[in-house]
Scaffold this active site. Structure first.
Site, PDB file in Angstrom:
ATOM      1  N   HIS A   1     -30.635  30.263 -36.204  1.00  0.00           N
ATOM      2  CA  HIS A   1     -30.708  30.235 -37.669  1.00  0.00           C
ATOM      3  C   HIS A   1     -30.827  28.786 -38.124  1.00  0.00           C
ATOM      4  CE1 HIS A   1     -29.707  31.008 -41.864  1.00  0.00           C
ATOM      5  NE2 HIS A   1     -30.013  32.269 -41.603  1.00  0.00           N
TER       6      HIS A   1
ATOM      7  N   ASP B   1     -30.484  39.719 -38.185  1.00  0.00           N
ATOM      8  CA  ASP B   1     -31.534  40.657 -37.739  1.00  0.00           C
ATOM      9  C   ASP B   1     -31.257  41.261 -36.375  1.00  0.00           C
ATOM     10  OD1 ASP B   1     -33.332  38.279 -39.346  1.00  0.00           O
ATOM     11  OD2 ASP B   1     -33.492  40.377 -39.931  1.00  0.00           O
TER      12      ASP B   1
HETATM   13  C1  SDX Z   1     -33.611  35.091 -41.276  1.00  0.00           C
HETATM   14  O1  SDX Z   1     -32.928  31.025 -43.933  1.00  0.00           O
HETATM   15  C2  SDX Z   1     -32.309  32.120 -43.995  1.00  0.00           C
HETATM   16  O2  SDX Z   1     -31.240  32.232 -44.542  1.00  0.00           O
HETATM   17  C3  SDX Z   1     -33.019  33.288 -43.331  1.00  0.00           C
HETATM   18  C4  SDX Z   1     -32.223  34.583 -43.299  1.00  0.00           C
HETATM   19  C5  SDX Z   1     -32.030  35.172 -44.669  1.00  0.00           C
HETATM   20  O3  SDX Z   1     -31.112  35.967 -44.836  1.00  0.00           O
HETATM   21  O4  SDX Z   1     -32.872  34.898 -45.565  1.00  0.00           O
HETATM   22  O5  SDX Z   1     -30.968  34.369 -42.703  1.00  0.00           O
HETATM   23  C6  SDX Z   1     -32.963  35.653 -42.493  1.00  0.00           C
HETATM   24  O6  SDX Z   1     -34.746  34.692 -41.356  1.00  0.00           O
HETATM   25  C7  SDX Z   1     -32.790  34.985 -40.008  1.00  0.00           C
HETATM   26  C8  SDX Z   1     -33.591  34.302 -38.832  1.00  0.00           C
HETATM   27  C9  SDX Z   1     -34.473  35.393 -38.215  1.00  0.00           C
HETATM   28  N1  SDX Z   1     -35.401  34.788 -37.262  1.00  0.00           N
HETATM   29  C10 SDX Z   1     -35.282  35.029 -35.927  1.00  0.00           C
HETATM   30  O7  SDX Z   1     -34.375  35.676 -35.409  1.00  0.00           O
HETATM   31  C11 SDX Z   1     -36.451  34.477 -35.119  1.00  0.00           C
HETATM   32  C12 SDX Z   1     -35.905  33.741 -33.887  1.00  0.00           C
HETATM   33  N2  SDX Z   1     -35.227  32.536 -34.366  1.00  0.00           N
HETATM   34  C13 SDX Z   1     -36.007  31.296 -34.350  1.00  0.00           C
HETATM   35  O8  SDX Z   1     -37.334  31.462 -34.719  1.00  0.00           O
HETATM   36  C14 SDX Z   1     -35.255  30.146 -35.033  1.00  0.00           C
HETATM   37  O9  SDX Z   1     -33.975  30.195 -34.588  1.00  0.00           O
HETATM   38  C15 SDX Z   1     -35.240  30.048 -36.544  1.00  0.00           C
HETATM   39  C16 SDX Z   1     -36.611  30.028 -37.110  1.00  0.00           C
HETATM   40  C17 SDX Z   1     -34.479  31.179 -37.118  1.00  0.00           C
HETATM   41  C18 SDX Z   1     -34.520  28.754 -36.900  1.00  0.00           C
HETATM   42  O10 SDX Z   1     -35.218  27.758 -36.349  1.00  0.00           O
HETATM   43  P1  SDX Z   1     -34.846  26.217 -36.710  1.00  0.00           P
HETATM   44  O11 SDX Z   1     -33.508  26.035 -37.267  1.00  0.00           O
HETATM   45  O12 SDX Z   1     -35.985  25.660 -37.469  1.00  0.00           O
HETATM   46  O13 SDX Z   1     -34.649  25.623 -35.328  1.00  0.00           O
HETATM   47  P2  SDX Z   1     -35.804  25.193 -34.403  1.00  0.00           P
HETATM   48  O14 SDX Z   1     -36.932  26.178 -34.496  1.00  0.00           O
HETATM   49  O15 SDX Z   1     -36.087  23.764 -34.696  1.00  0.00           O
HETATM   50  O16 SDX Z   1     -35.070  25.390 -33.010  1.00  0.00           O
HETATM   51  C19 SDX Z   1     -34.078  24.443 -32.593  1.00  0.00           C
HETATM   52  C20 SDX Z   1     -34.101  24.543 -31.090  1.00  0.00           C
HETATM   53  C21 SDX Z   1     -35.535  24.439 -30.543  1.00  0.00           C
HETATM   54  O17 SDX Z   1     -35.430  23.871 -29.234  1.00  0.00           O
HETATM   55  P3  SDX Z   1     -35.776  22.278 -29.101  1.00  0.00           P
HETATM   56  O18 SDX Z   1     -37.157  22.075 -29.726  1.00  0.00           O
HETATM   57  O19 SDX Z   1     -34.675  21.570 -29.906  1.00  0.00           O
HETATM   58  O20 SDX Z   1     -35.737  22.032 -27.627  1.00  0.00           O
HETATM   59  O21 SDX Z   1     -33.598  25.827 -30.667  1.00  0.00           O
HETATM   60  C22 SDX Z   1     -34.624  26.545 -30.030  1.00  0.00           C
HETATM   61  C23 SDX Z   1     -35.960  25.868 -30.390  1.00  0.00           C
HETATM   62  O22 SDX Z   1     -36.906  26.050 -29.342  1.00  0.00           O
HETATM   63  N3  SDX Z   1     -34.550  27.896 -30.549  1.00  0.00           N
HETATM   64  C24 SDX Z   1     -34.675  28.993 -29.818  1.00  0.00           C
HETATM   65  C25 SDX Z   1     -34.498  30.051 -30.724  1.00  0.00           C
HETATM   66  N4  SDX Z   1     -34.303  29.568 -31.954  1.00  0.00           N
HETATM   67  C26 SDX Z   1     -34.353  28.234 -31.848  1.00  0.00           C
HETATM   68  N5  SDX Z   1     -34.901  29.191 -28.496  1.00  0.00           N
HETATM   69  C27 SDX Z   1     -34.961  30.469 -28.091  1.00  0.00           C
HETATM   70  N6  SDX Z   1     -34.804  31.552 -28.894  1.00  0.00           N
HETATM   71  C28 SDX Z   1     -34.562  31.370 -30.209  1.00  0.00           C
HETATM   72  N7  SDX Z   1     -34.410  32.437 -31.005  1.00  0.00           N
END
Ligand code: SDX
Length: 428
Positions: free
Chosen positions: A306, A363
């Site tokens: 998140h 989710d």
């Molecule tokens: C919702 O904003 C809100 O409040 C949203 C929400 C709402 O109620 O409105 O809460 C609803 O959208 C919840 C999130 C649902 N999405 C997912 O479950 C999709 C999977 N999650 C990722 O796509 C990700 O975690 C995000 C998009 C949710 C958050 O991403 P960030 O904070 O922008 O973090 P990032 O993408 O920069 O990741 C940080 C690190 C990265 O590694 P590095 O580049 O630092 O090496 O963590 C890793 C990412 O690769 N990472 C993951 C991961 N999520 C982040 N690695 C594996 N699996 C994951 N799910």
């Protein structure tokens, strides 16, 4: 108390003092509005450290895993309140009295029907169109029916639009489902609760009376509560940005639906269930955990991580409990729940996920509950959009109620070509 000030040292022995604004909780903010006078913008792609507005609706503490709606903790609201009660709280700022609740519920009940012509919009869609494509289209099209709630400068118009959208979203959502399965649309029923009516419009058929299962009704209501609002997330920020230009409320909510559809946002519940189905069994979990860690593999564990929560998403905790309750009460033995529970256990012990503070989010469990209720995967994000409509509208109203609000217009760091002269085609 003396106003706090941040002093910014700039190149060329210049500096600027910027006022620090304090909220009732959470981070203070540095008001950078005067920075332009020094020839600088701030640079914050994705707005990871930018407060786009002042709001009193929802507070999140990502480190502590706290979520408050108008000060009330989500854990209490999910158990003690109901979705319509929460809608009133989000829209008006206080819990309604009994009389206020009854009046609000009656008003919502009396606006659940949509104009009969709306049916014709659906006929333009393929039967296999994604329900989110249909919802996005018909929601924007509502602007062609309700001339009495398009003038965003009129508070009365804004209030009527709020009622209409909270009332009609379940009807439109159910119509998307009915159209996709080739069944006749079901009219709303005023003798049912908000969630019971939605279930009736989804699963009722003209051939026999629909009996609402109270267990499913309560689970549906709790899913609506847990998805109702979440501060300045991507789709809410989209609604605010669209609304800042004076666009009508139906267009703004259609924009929010479009943004929510993305798999990184509201589309994650659908993507999470598809991921659990792809994993299929507990013994294949390690393979997928490794893929999630592989920088060269775009695969991510859907339902994990998140932007704000670097601790357990408090909604996921309630959703997890609800998931067990519903599957136990419905006597559903879903192997996907076993996969989900084992995936959660392994991920929470894995150094990669611990170091990156990746926890299950809202989710992760919602899809399993909705599958148990009989909602098809393609409808999961539609349910999210239905529930989030009240949050979008609350933020849209809050922005327009604030005196002196302006059209939102971020700037940029330009890295393109410097000015150069045009070359005629004949000379190239
Ligand atoms: C919702 O904003 C809100 O409040 C949203 C929400 C709402 O109620 O409105 O809460 C609803 O959208 C919840 C999130 C649902 N999405 C997912 O479950 C999709 C999977 N999650 C990722 O796509 C990700 O975690 C995000 C998009 C949710 C958050 O991403 P960030 O904070 O922008 O973090 P990032 O993408 O920069 O990741 C940080 C690190 C990265 O590694 P590095 O580049 O630092 O090496 O963590 C890793 C990412 O690769 N990472 C993951 C991961 N999520 C982040 N690695 C594996 N699996 C994951 N799910």
């Amino acid at each position: 108390m003396a106003e706090k000030v941040a002093k910014l040292e700039l190149p060329g022995n210049d500096s600027i003092e910027l006022p620090v604004k304090q909220g009732t909780a959470g981070f203070d903010v540095i008001d950078i509005s005067k920075l332009g006078s020094k020839g600088y913008f701030t640079f914050d792609p994705g707005f990871l450290a930018t407060a786009s507005c002042e709001s009193a609706i929802t507070y999140i503490d990502g480190e502590q895993g706290i979520l408050l709606h108008r000060g009330y903790p989500i854990g209490q609201l999910a158990v003690e309140s109901n979705y319509l009660d929460l809608c009133y709280l989000l829209l008006y700022g206080e819990l309604p009295s009994k009389a206020q609740y009854e009046k609000f519920a009656a008003t919502v009940r009396n606006h659940t029907m949509v104009h009969q012509q709306v049916e014709f919009f659906f006929r333009g869609f393929r039967r296999d169109a994604h329900p989110m494509a249909m919802l996005c289209g018909v929601t924007g099209a509502l602007a062609s029916f309700y001339q009495d709630s398009l003038d965003v400068a009129d508070p009365k118009h804004r209030e009527i639009a709020a009622y209409r959208l909270v009332s009609k979203m379940p009807t439109l959502a159910a119509m998307c489902y009915k159209y996709s399965v080739g069944q006749p649309f079901q009219y709303p029923r005023n003798d049912l609760s908000y969630s019971g009516n939605f279930l009736s419009m989804m699963f009722g058929v003209p051939c026999e009376p629909y009996q609402v299962n109270p267990i499913i009704e309560r689970a549906m209501d709790r899913i609506f509560i847990l998805h109702a609002d979440h501060e300045q997330n991507a789709s809410t920020s989209t609604v605010r940005l669209a609304g800042s230009s004076g666009a009508n409320p139906f267009a703004c909510i259609a924009a929010g639906i479009a943004s929510l559809w993305g798999p990184a946002h509201g589309g994650a519940n659908e993507a999470c269930l598809k991921m659990l189905e792809e994993i299929g069994s507990v013994d294949r979990i390690p393979e997928f955990i490794e893929r999630a860690k592989d920088k060269n593999d775009p695969f991510r564990l859907m339902g994990f991580g998140h932007r704000v929560y670097k601790n357990f998403d408090p909604r996921a905790k309630v959703m997890r409990e609800t998931c067990h309750e519903v599957l136990t009460e419905l006597k559903v033995d879903d192997p996907l729940l076993d996969v989900a529970m084992e995936l959660e256990r392994i991920a929470l012990e894995d150094e990669y996920f611990i170091s990156k503070k990746l926890y299950p989010n809202v989710d992760f469990y919602s899809g399993i509950i909705m599958k148990a209720i009989g909602i098809p995967t393609s409808m999961f994000t539609v349910i999210f959009a239905l529930a989030r409509t009240v949050g979008w509208i609350a933020h849209w109203k809050e922005m327009l109620d604030q005196p002196g609000h302006k059209i939102s217009r971020p700037r940029q760091l330009y890295t393109g070509e410097a000015e150069r002269d045009f070359i005629k085609l004949s000379d190239r």
